[in-house]
Structure formats: structure tokens, C-alpha cells
Motif scaffolding. Sequence first.
Motif, mmCIF file in Angstrom:
data_model
loop_
_atom_site.group_PDB
_atom_site.id
_atom_site.type_symbol
_atom_site.label_atom_id
_atom_site.label_comp_id
_atom_site.label_asym_id
_atom_site.label_seq_id
_atom_site.Cartn_x
_atom_site.Cartn_y
_atom_site.Cartn_z
ATOM 1 N N LEU A 1 10.887 54.751 41.054
ATOM 2 C CA LEU A 1 12.186 54.863 40.380
ATOM 3 C C LEU A 1 13.570 54.092 41.572
ATOM 4 C CD1 LEU A 1 11.865 57.283 37.763
ATOM 5 C CD2 LEU A 1 11.523 54.809 37.721
ATOM 6 N N ARG A 2 13.525 54.652 42.524
ATOM 7 C CA ARG A 2 14.475 54.773 43.375
ATOM 8 C C ARG A 2 14.124 53.352 44.193
ATOM 9 N NH1 ARG A 2 12.827 60.632 45.911
ATOM 10 N NH2 ARG A 2 14.755 61.746 44.569
ATOM 11 N N ALA A 3 12.775 53.069 44.523
ATOM 12 C CA ALA A 3 12.889 51.581 44.880
ATOM 13 C C ALA A 3 12.843 50.283 43.883
ATOM 14 C CB ALA A 3 10.812 50.719 44.786
ATOM 15 N N HIS A 4 13.405 50.783 42.447
ATOM 16 C CA HIS A 4 14.028 49.950 41.549
ATOM 17 C C HIS A 4 15.240 50.263 41.630
ATOM 18 C CE1 HIS A 4 9.604 49.186 40.302
ATOM 19 N NE2 HIS A 4 10.037 47.844 39.993
ATOM 20 N N GLY A 5 15.712 50.244 42.059
ATOM 21 C CA GLY A 5 17.365 51.083 42.190
ATOM 22 C C GLY A 5 17.710 52.042 41.680
ATOM 23 N N GLY A 6 17.002 52.927 40.987
ATOM 24 C CA GLY A 6 16.860 54.467 40.184
ATOM 25 C C GLY A 6 17.557 55.206 41.288
ATOM 26 N N THR A 7 18.848 56.423 40.496
ATOM 27 C CA THR A 7 19.205 57.266 40.886
ATOM 28 C C THR A 7 18.050 58.535 40.341
ATOM 29 O OG1 THR A 7 20.881 56.412 41.425
ATOM 30 C CG2 THR A 7 21.267 58.523 41.697
ATOM 31 N N VAL A 8 17.166 58.956 41.079
ATOM 32 C CA VAL A 8 16.869 59.931 40.352
ATOM 33 C C VAL A 8 16.457 60.896 41.506
ATOM 34 C CG1 VAL A 8 14.346 60.600 40.061
ATOM 35 C CG2 VAL A 8 14.963 58.383 40.286
ATOM 36 N N ARG B 1 5.149 62.802 33.834
ATOM 37 C CA ARG B 1 3.558 62.719 33.545
ATOM 38 C C ARG B 1 3.725 61.847 31.566
ATOM 39 N NH1 ARG B 1 0.156 65.726 33.241
ATOM 40 N NH2 ARG B 1 1.143 67.462 33.045
ATOM 41 N N GLY B 2 2.737 61.546 31.941
ATOM 42 C CA GLY B 2 3.239 61.086 30.795
ATOM 43 C C GLY B 2 3.763 60.350 29.481
ATOM 44 N N ILE B 3 4.431 60.065 27.902
ATOM 45 C CA ILE B 3 5.768 60.687 27.347
ATOM 46 C C ILE B 3 6.984 60.000 28.217
ATOM 47 C CG2 ILE B 3 6.981 60.209 25.618
ATOM 48 C CD1 ILE B 3 4.657 60.949 24.194
ATOM 49 N N GLY B 4 6.742 61.402 29.318
ATOM 50 C CA GLY B 4 7.758 61.633 30.092
ATOM 51 C C GLY B 4 8.495 61.215 30.770
ATOM 52 N N ALA B 5 7.438 60.144 31.628
ATOM 53 C CA ALA B 5 7.283 59.468 33.076
ATOM 54 C C ALA B 5 8.001 58.279 32.259
ATOM 55 C CB ALA B 5 6.404 59.334 33.949
ATOM 56 N N GLY B 6 7.478 57.855 30.888
ATOM 57 C CA GLY B 6 7.630 56.610 30.616
ATOM 58 C C GLY B 6 8.906 56.680 29.570
ATOM 59 N N VAL B 7 9.791 57.465 29.277
ATOM 60 C CA VAL B 7 11.269 58.121 29.321
ATOM 61 C C VAL B 7 12.188 57.913 30.239
ATOM 62 C CG1 VAL B 7 12.563 59.694 29.114
ATOM 63 C CG2 VAL B 7 10.789 59.388 27.215
ATOM 64 N N SER B 8 11.366 58.640 31.851
ATOM 65 C CA SER B 8 12.406 58.122 32.644
ATOM 66 C C SER B 8 12.418 56.753 33.303
ATOM 67 C CB SER B 8 11.189 59.553 33.580
ATOM 68 O OG SER B 8 11.346 60.659 33.915
ATOM 69 N N ARG B 9 11.851 56.486 33.097
ATOM 70 C CA ARG B 9 11.423 54.405 33.605
ATOM 71 C C ARG B 9 12.196 54.004 33.583
ATOM 72 N NH1 ARG B 9 5.638 55.714 34.115
ATOM 73 N NH2 ARG B 9 4.962 54.996 36.315
ATOM 74 N N ALA C 1 15.926 51.629 34.152
ATOM 75 C CA ALA C 1 15.247 50.488 33.018
ATOM 76 C C ALA C 1 17.269 50.413 33.314
ATOM 77 C CB ALA C 1 14.574 50.506 32.573
ATOM 78 N N ASP C 2 17.374 51.188 32.482
ATOM 79 C CA ASP C 2 18.085 51.198 31.188
ATOM 80 C C ASP C 2 19.420 51.610 32.027
ATOM 81 O OD1 ASP C 2 17.810 49.333 29.096
ATOM 82 O OD2 ASP C 2 17.793 51.456 27.858
ATOM 83 N N GLY C 3 19.784 52.087 33.423
ATOM 84 C CA GLY C 3 21.053 52.142 34.130
ATOM 85 C C GLY C 3 21.239 53.430 34.393
ATOM 86 N N ALA C 4 20.799 54.285 33.226
ATOM 87 C CA ALA C 4 20.986 55.972 33.717
ATOM 88 C C ALA C 4 20.699 56.702 35.163
ATOM 89 C CB ALA C 4 20.529 57.025 32.725
ATOM 90 N N SER C 5 21.156 57.385 35.614
ATOM 91 C CA SER C 5 20.894 58.287 36.683
ATOM 92 C C SER C 5 20.235 59.382 36.171
ATOM 93 C CB SER C 5 21.959 58.801 37.493
ATOM 94 O OG SER C 5 22.573 57.508 38.313
ATOM 95 N N VAL C 6 18.634 60.042 36.592
ATOM 96 C CA VAL C 6 17.920 60.448 35.910
ATOM 97 C C VAL C 6 17.632 62.621 36.846
ATOM 98 C CG1 VAL C 6 15.730 60.031 35.155
ATOM 99 C CG2 VAL C 6 17.006 58.400 34.091
ATOM 100 N N ALA C 7 17.473 63.163 35.903
ATOM 101 C CA ALA C 7 17.063 64.164 36.639
ATOM 102 C C ALA C 7 15.620 64.618 35.889
ATOM 103 C CB ALA C 7 17.786 65.638 36.832
ATOM 104 N N ILE C 8 14.900 64.947 37.215
ATOM 105 C CA ILE C 8 13.445 64.856 36.081
ATOM 106 C C ILE C 8 13.034 66.004 36.391
ATOM 107 C CG2 ILE C 8 11.616 64.360 36.530
ATOM 108 C CD1 ILE C 8 11.883 61.125 37.162
ATOM 109 N N ILE C 9 12.896 67.394 35.325
ATOM 110 C CA ILE C 9 12.577 68.423 35.651
ATOM 111 C C ILE C 9 10.469 68.571 35.050
ATOM 112 C CG2 ILE C 9 12.391 70.561 34.592
ATOM 113 C CD1 ILE C 9 15.403 71.043 33.807
ATOM 114 N N TYR C 10 10.105 69.381 35.965
ATOM 115 C CA TYR C 10 8.392 68.846 36.765
ATOM 116 C C TYR C 10 8.319 70.065 36.329
ATOM 117 C CZ TYR C 10 8.260 68.581 40.923
ATOM 118 O OH TYR C 10 8.308 68.717 42.437
ATOM 119 N N LEU C 11 7.122 70.099 35.934
ATOM 120 C CA LEU C 11 6.005 71.840 36.222
ATOM 121 C C LEU C 11 5.893 72.132 37.330
ATOM 122 C CD1 LEU C 11 5.883 74.447 35.602
ATOM 123 C CD2 LEU C 11 3.490 73.527 34.274
ATOM 124 N N SER C 12 4.542 70.851 37.371
ATOM 125 C CA SER C 12 3.762 70.925 38.540
ATOM 126 C C SER C 12 2.509 69.327 39.639
ATOM 127 C CB SER C 12 1.917 71.679 38.134
ATOM 128 O OG SER C 12 2.049 71.610 37.427
#
Length: 246
Positions: A51-58, A16-24, A28-39
Motif C-alpha cells: 500500500l505504501r508503494a502505491h502512495g498510501g499512508t498506513v 487478510r481476506g476481506i479486511g485486506a480488500g477493504v484496506s486496499r 485507493a480512495d485516498g484515506a490514510s489507514v490504520a490496520i489492526i491485526y492479530l497475528s
Amino acid sequence: MASLIDKVAVVVGGARGIGAGVSRRMVADGASVAIIYLSRANEAEALASELRAHGGTVLLIQADASDPVALNAAMDKAFAEFGRLDILVSVAGTAIVGPLDAYADDAFDRTFAINVRAPFLAAKKAAAMMTAGGRIITIGSIVADRMPGAGGTLYAASKSALGGMTRGLARDLGERGITANLVQPGPIDTERNPATGPNAEASRSPLAIRRHGTPAEVAALVAYLASPDAAFVTGSTYNIDGGWSA
């Protein structure tokens, strides 16, 4: 930019918030991303689907970053899934604010557990997983440098601690070619501080650019620090605050 192809990023508080912006931006820049979230798992799942719809590995990992055991286990899970770790972005935080005499006795411990201990332990864990070229980026707050009013003693204290932590990490990890940097946003249009909220105008009053920033703008700075172009940048603090600190 696609400057992070074949890289793996962990974003703590990335749903969420800034974190979601960073994940996006990482995706977008090609990284695979692990998102740690609380709730709020539904929101995290919606972001992952986007993100997966845009080809991301999440990879989504639900964990309380203020719990050292849970945080270490989440980092281990990300490493087991991807086999490497190149970028750590610590975003998760809390703001316990109010009159000094109204703070609960455990307010200090709760604030520092998520705002300071969590990014420290995540950095320690990440450093053990990273090879040369690793990037550790922590999201702080401009209130570390300038406190505009009453009620934020603990929040400001916790965010101030991140500057020393970042400089220490830079020294500890520099010989291994791993960088550590701190990003300090000013008012950013998120659920916590909406651009149309009741306190929005007061938040903007110290700014030279009289508007809220966006998570995407913060993420763009993070993306630079994560990129190969920032290989000689470490131990630095970057304010992205619309002139708050000018």
C-alpha cells in the motif's frame, strides 16, 4: 475515486481476506489507514509495503480485538498517530462450528467476544473520536438471515446480533451526523472459504450468480458506505451474496 482524501480509516482485521480488500480500497480512495491485526505479522507488513508503494499512508497495529483493553489501546494509538478518525470498518471475526453437542463450554464467549463485543467496543470508541460525517461499517455474514445447514448455530447467532447493534448505533449517532451500516457477504474467495476448496461447490449452490465473490467486491460496497454519497444511509443492512438471500 479518491473520494476519501484527507480521511482516516481504522480497519479492524484489515490485513487478510476481506479486511485486506477493504484496506486496499480505502488507500485507493485516498484515506490514510490504520490496520489492526492479530497475528501473521509478515503478511501484515507485506500488505503495508504494497500500500505504501502505491502512495498510501498506513499504520500497522498488532492487537487482539477480542481483548477490550488491547482494542481500546489500538484505537487510541491510531488516533494519536493521525489526530482524527473518520471511518471505522470492523472485519475481524471467528467461526466456531460443528455439532451442537460438541461445542466447548467457552465457545459462546469466544465467539461473541470477537464477533459482537469487538465491533461494539470499536464503534463506541470510534464514536467518541468522530465528528459529523463519521462512518461506522461492520462486516457480518449472510448466515444472519439464512442458515443453509447444520453446525453454525453460534456463528449465525453472533452475526444476527450485528443487525440490532447497527440499528441501535444509527439511532444513537444520527443526531451527530455519524452513520452506521452493516455489510453481509455471502461466499467470498478468501483463505477461510476458497473458491477452489473442498466445500466451494456446496457454498455456491444457493447462489443466483454461481461463483464466489471477491474481497474487492465487498470493499467496493464498503467504499460507497464510507463515501460522502452515503451521508443519508444509516441503520441499513446490505447483502452482497450473489443472490444467496433471493
